[in-house]
Design an enzyme around this catalytic site. Structure first.
Site, PDB file in Angstrom:
ATOM      1  CB  THR A   1       1.134  -3.864  -7.750  1.00 22.48           C
ATOM      2  OG1 THR A   1       1.801  -3.522  -6.535  1.00 22.48           O
ATOM      3  CG2 THR A   1       0.107  -4.961  -7.465  1.00 22.48           C
TER       4      THR A   1
ATOM      5  CG  HIS B   1      -2.021  -0.991   1.125  1.00 17.68           C
ATOM      6  ND1 HIS B   1      -2.612  -1.556   2.232  1.00 17.68           N
ATOM      7  CD2 HIS B   1      -2.680  -1.504   0.053  1.00 17.68           C
ATOM      8  CE1 HIS B   1      -3.575  -2.373   1.847  1.00 17.68           C
ATOM      9  NE2 HIS B   1      -3.631  -2.368   0.532  1.00 17.68           N
TER      10      HIS B   1
ATOM     11  CG  HIS C   1      -7.964  -1.069  -3.812  1.00 20.50           C
ATOM     12  ND1 HIS C   1      -7.654   0.262  -3.730  1.00 20.50           N
ATOM     13  CD2 HIS C   1      -6.843  -1.733  -3.488  1.00 20.50           C
ATOM     14  CE1 HIS C   1      -6.391   0.393  -3.371  1.00 20.50           C
ATOM     15  NE2 HIS C   1      -5.881  -0.815  -3.214  1.00 20.50           N
TER      16      HIS C   1
ATOM     17  CG  ASP D   1      -5.252  -5.606  -6.447  1.00 16.34           C
ATOM     18  OD1 ASP D   1      -5.542  -5.249  -7.609  1.00 16.34           O
ATOM     19  OD2 ASP D   1      -5.986  -5.360  -5.469  1.00 16.34           O
TER      20      ASP D   1
ATOM     21  CB  THR E   1       3.531   2.436  -7.935  1.00 12.00           C
ATOM     22  OG1 THR E   1       2.628   3.018  -8.883  1.00 12.00           O
ATOM     23  CG2 THR E   1       4.359   3.531  -7.292  1.00 12.00           C
ATOM     24  CB  THR E   2       5.011  -2.015  -5.251  1.00 10.76           C
ATOM     25  OG1 THR E   2       3.956  -1.397  -4.516  1.00 10.76           O
ATOM     26  CG2 THR E   2       5.916  -2.783  -4.305  1.00 10.76           C
TER      27      THR E   2
END
Length: 135
Positions: A34, A8, A87, A60, A36-37
């Site tokens: 995912t 997150h 979400h 995800d 951006t991570t």
């Protein structure tokens, strides 16, 4: 092993620091994340990471699909338990799939460290024995 990384927004820096600390171990495995991570971790560590969509855009769910197809061996999902997310039902579905498919999952850094040390010792290799079709 195939390892998925999700964090997150408020936990992305923690994921980056975790991956920096355990870069040597993680580099010996196939990583996906995912959007951006994955990009942020890859930029900070130099690790090769297959990136999916951002989590809010379905990344995800793409990882959930790989879990359903027995293509993920371990999930590192650093969750923010305080801030509500729109979400969040997707998050619970992801965790449910890990339970259904017997996938080790870490939702915080303490559990992630326990799993990464187990991975380094070879303690998670039982998944290959139980289901040899994984690879």
């Amino acid at each position: 092993m195939n390892i998925a990384l999700i964090a997150h927004d408020s936990k992305k820096e923690l994921m980056i620091q975790f991956c920096i600390a355990y870069c040597g171990i993680l580099s010996r495995h196939n990583l996906c994340a995912t959007g951006t991570t994955g990009r942020q971790v890859s930029e900070a560590t130099g690790l090769s990471i297959s990136c999916y969509l951002d989590g809010s855009q379905g990344g995800d769910q793409q990882i959930a699909s790989r879990i359903s197809c027995n293509e993920i061996d371990l999930l590192m999902f650093f969750r923010d338990p305080i801030t509500p997310k729109p979400h969040e039902p997707n998050d619970m579905n992801l965790l449910r799939l890990c339970d259904v498919h017997n996938i080790p999952v870490a939702t915080n850094v303490a559990t992630a460290e326990a799993l990464i040390h187990a991975l380094d010792r070879g303690d998670l290799d039982w998944r290959e024995i139980v289901n040899p079709k994984r690879r």
